[in-house]
Write an enzyme that holds these catalytic residues in place. Structure first.
Site, PDB file in Angstrom:
ATOM      1  N   SER A 119      43.953  58.181  43.711  1.00  0.00           N
ATOM      2  CA  SER A 119      44.466  59.370  43.019  1.00  0.00           C
ATOM      3  C   SER A 119      43.729  60.617  43.465  1.00  0.00           C
ATOM      4  O   SER A 119      42.550  60.554  43.852  1.00  0.00           O
ATOM      5  CB  SER A 119      44.269  59.171  41.520  1.00  0.00           C
ATOM      6  OG  SER A 119      44.353  60.384  40.842  1.00  0.00           O
ATOM      7  N   TYR A 150      38.519  57.659  34.923  1.00  0.00           N
ATOM      8  CA  TYR A 150      39.602  57.288  35.848  1.00  0.00           C
ATOM      9  C   TYR A 150      39.271  57.646  37.305  1.00  0.00           C
ATOM     10  O   TYR A 150      39.452  56.835  38.220  1.00  0.00           O
ATOM     11  CB  TYR A 150      40.868  58.007  35.379  1.00  0.00           C
ATOM     12  CG  TYR A 150      42.103  57.813  36.199  1.00  0.00           C
ATOM     13  CD1 TYR A 150      42.787  56.601  36.196  1.00  0.00           C
ATOM     14  CD2 TYR A 150      42.622  58.871  36.950  1.00  0.00           C
ATOM     15  CE1 TYR A 150      43.955  56.450  36.934  1.00  0.00           C
ATOM     16  CE2 TYR A 150      43.784  58.723  37.682  1.00  0.00           C
ATOM     17  CZ  TYR A 150      44.447  57.513  37.675  1.00  0.00           C
ATOM     18  OH  TYR A 150      45.602  57.366  38.403  1.00  0.00           O
TER      19      TYR A 150
HETATM   20  N1  NAD Z   1      52.149  58.718  38.827  1.00  0.00           N
HETATM   21  C1  NAD Z   1      51.218  59.513  39.355  1.00  0.00           C
HETATM   22  O1  NAD Z   1      51.362  60.740  39.382  1.00  0.00           O
HETATM   23  C2  NAD Z   1      49.958  58.921  39.938  1.00  0.00           C
HETATM   24  C3  NAD Z   1      48.969  59.811  40.408  1.00  0.00           C
HETATM   25  C4  NAD Z   1      47.806  59.267  40.935  1.00  0.00           C
HETATM   26  C5  NAD Z   1      47.647  57.896  41.030  1.00  0.00           C
HETATM   27  N2  NAD Z   1      48.615  57.071  40.552  1.00  0.00           N
HETATM   28  C6  NAD Z   1      48.380  55.620  40.650  1.00  0.00           C
HETATM   29  O2  NAD Z   1      49.566  54.979  41.096  1.00  0.00           O
HETATM   30  C7  NAD Z   1      49.695  53.701  40.489  1.00  0.00           C
HETATM   31  C8  NAD Z   1      51.036  53.569  39.794  1.00  0.00           C
HETATM   32  O3  NAD Z   1      51.177  54.631  38.858  1.00  0.00           O
HETATM   33  P1  NAD Z   1      52.466  54.812  37.930  1.00  0.00           P
HETATM   34  O4  NAD Z   1      52.703  56.259  37.792  1.00  0.00           O
HETATM   35  O5  NAD Z   1      53.562  53.927  38.388  1.00  0.00           O
HETATM   36  O6  NAD Z   1      51.861  54.307  36.545  1.00  0.00           O
HETATM   37  P2  NAD Z   1      52.483  53.331  35.449  1.00  0.00           P
HETATM   38  O7  NAD Z   1      51.565  53.414  34.253  1.00  0.00           O
HETATM   39  O8  NAD Z   1      53.917  53.623  35.230  1.00  0.00           O
HETATM   40  O9  NAD Z   1      52.350  51.912  36.142  1.00  0.00           O
HETATM   41  C9  NAD Z   1      51.165  51.169  36.135  1.00  0.00           C
HETATM   42  C10 NAD Z   1      51.514  49.790  35.668  1.00  0.00           C
HETATM   43  O10 NAD Z   1      50.344  48.975  35.676  1.00  0.00           O
HETATM   44  C11 NAD Z   1      50.462  48.051  34.624  1.00  0.00           C
HETATM   45  N3  NAD Z   1      49.176  47.498  34.223  1.00  0.00           N
HETATM   46  C12 NAD Z   1      48.182  48.122  33.543  1.00  0.00           C
HETATM   47  N4  NAD Z   1      47.194  47.253  33.282  1.00  0.00           N
HETATM   48  C13 NAD Z   1      47.569  46.047  33.813  1.00  0.00           C
HETATM   49  C14 NAD Z   1      46.970  44.768  33.842  1.00  0.00           C
HETATM   50  N5  NAD Z   1      45.776  44.544  33.261  1.00  0.00           N
HETATM   51  N6  NAD Z   1      47.633  43.763  34.460  1.00  0.00           N
HETATM   52  C15 NAD Z   1      48.853  43.973  35.021  1.00  0.00           C
HETATM   53  N7  NAD Z   1      49.477  45.184  35.023  1.00  0.00           N
HETATM   54  C16 NAD Z   1      48.827  46.205  34.420  1.00  0.00           C
HETATM   55  C17 NAD Z   1      51.060  48.875  33.489  1.00  0.00           C
HETATM   56  O11 NAD Z   1      51.648  48.026  32.509  1.00  0.00           O
HETATM   57  C18 NAD Z   1      52.048  49.744  34.230  1.00  0.00           C
HETATM   58  O12 NAD Z   1      53.356  49.208  34.194  1.00  0.00           O
HETATM   59  C19 NAD Z   1      48.486  53.554  39.552  1.00  0.00           C
HETATM   60  O13 NAD Z   1      47.462  52.879  40.218  1.00  0.00           O
HETATM   61  C20 NAD Z   1      48.065  54.988  39.312  1.00  0.00           C
HETATM   62  O14 NAD Z   1      46.696  55.085  38.979  1.00  0.00           O
HETATM   63  C21 NAD Z   1      49.765  57.558  40.010  1.00  0.00           C
END
Ligand code: NAD
Length: 334
Positions: A119, A150
């Site tokens: 991120s 985070y």
């Molecule tokens: N969306 C953004 O703008 C953004 C920005 C920076 C980084 N990210 C990273 O991208 C990735 C995906 O993000 P997203 O926006 O789809 O988020 P999201 O929250 O929609 O998806 C993350 C998923 O991980 C699952 N999860 C959490 N803990 C878990 C566990 N213990 N076991 C199994 N599954 C688990 C959640 O249930 C969720 O469905 C993440 O790693 C996030 O940190 C996203």
């Protein structure tokens, strides 16, 4: 990766993971999705979808079983700025466990490639104090001074990926997302990000009404539409680059400008009420895409106005289906 590759997407019940599975299936891959929960808004296209808690070693071993060629590790405990500033201990612990176990399980199971979703929260906070921010280059993550909780966890997991490449020649890829948005993303409940939250507030406000904006609204960000994000993920996975790469747009806007764009898409005139006690995060953040362009010969290109015109109607429709918007109101999105 060829068509025969078996692919694991963790976090497949989440926003980006769900879109990624759709794209991988459309390209003919066999896909296993794993998450704590099913996708909220649409059934997953994955060949197998398994509910597993990836904080445990055994579940990571199970998730990576059966000749998986590539892992997109997107599972994380995360949310918007309100969420990640409120729960440092739980978020850091949960994500450390997921990432350390997933990396080692994938290596033990002889997975060929492993992509870690990092991120822009890894970037040094002292380099993001000005709304008119200098776009962040990959090396700006050091000396380390990331977002508490985070951001520290993401930066540590990046390091772990580098060590696995150095010590084991395990093929890792590291992607630093900058604010991804689009349809099928969380838009309420506390984990939503700024674009979805603003789309929701605008959709619920009457024309001529007002909406609350956290901070003075002059804080700046860049936002990437989810189709660009998925395209970038596939390209980075297919590349030979092992170090961290930004994946975002460099179209910088203030949160006030974001509100104006959403209002325009919605066809509403709204007044902003600034809540100076609301969490804002860093003052300014933008992505420098020089290294991404050099490495991939590509960068995200979907303009924010266009992405919002695809996202707002979906959130408006969801709110209407849930009975939060009157059934008589006409969809006004451009
Ligand atoms: N969306 C953004 O703008 C953004 C920005 C920076 C980084 N990210 C990273 O991208 C990735 C995906 O993000 P997203 O926006 O789809 O988020 P999201 O929250 O929609 O998806 C993350 C998923 O991980 C699952 N999860 C959490 N803990 C878990 C566990 N213990 N076991 C199994 N599954 C688990 C959640 O249930 C969720 O469905 C993440 O790693 C996030 O940190 C996203």
């Amino acid at each position: 990766m060829n068509q025969a590759t078996r692919i694991l997407v963790t976090g497949a019940g989440g926003f980006i993971g769900h879109h990624l599975v759709n794209r991988l299936k459309a390209e003919g891959h066999w896909v296993r999705g794993v998450d704590l929960k099913y996708s909220e808004y649409q059934a997953s296209a994955a060949d197998e979808f398994e509910i597993r808690d990836l904080r445990t070693w055994e579940e990571c071993l199970n998730a990576t079983r059966g000749s998986i060629g590539a892992v997109y590790n997107l599972a994380a405990d995360m949310g918007g700025i309100g969420y990640i500033t409120a729960f440092h201990a739980a978020i850091a612990r949960n994500n450390i466990l997921i990432n350390a176990h997933m990396l080692e399980a994938a290596r033990r199971q002889d997975v060929k490639r492993f992509l870690f979703s990092s991120s822009a929260c890894v970037y040094a906070q002292s380099k993001q104090k000005d709304a008119d921010v200098v776009p962040l280059r990959e090396e700006d993550a050091f000396p380390a001074e990331p977002e508490p909780g985070y951001g520290w966890e993401k930066l540590y997991a990046e390091e772990l990926c580098r060590y696995y490449w150095q010590d084991y020649k395990f093929e890792t890829r590291i992607v630093r997302f900058h604010n991804v948005y689009g349809p099928l993303g969380t838009y309420d409940g506390g984990k939503e990000k700024a674009p979805a939250a603003i789309c929701r507030k605008v959709a619920l406000a009457p024309d001529g009404g007002e909406i609350e904006v956290w901070g003075d609204g002059e804080q700046t960000r860049s936002f990437m539409y989810v189709d660009d994000c998925v395209e970038g993920l596939l390209r980075i996975m297919a590349s030979d680059y092992h170090d961290a790469l930004n994946l975002g747009t460099d179209e910088l806007v203030s949160i006030n400008q974001l509100v104006d764009l959403v209002s325009e898409v919605a066809g509403k005139r709204l007044t902003k009420r600034h809540n100076l006690n609301g969490p804002q995060g860093v003052r300014g953040r933008n992505s420098d895409n020089s290294l991404l362009r050099k490495t991939l010969g590509w960068q995200p290109s979907i303009l924010l106005r266009r992405g919002l015109a695809l996202t707002y109607p979906w959130i408006q429709q969801e709110l209407r289906a849930a009975g939060h918007i009157g059934a008589t109101e006409q969809a006004s999105a451009a």
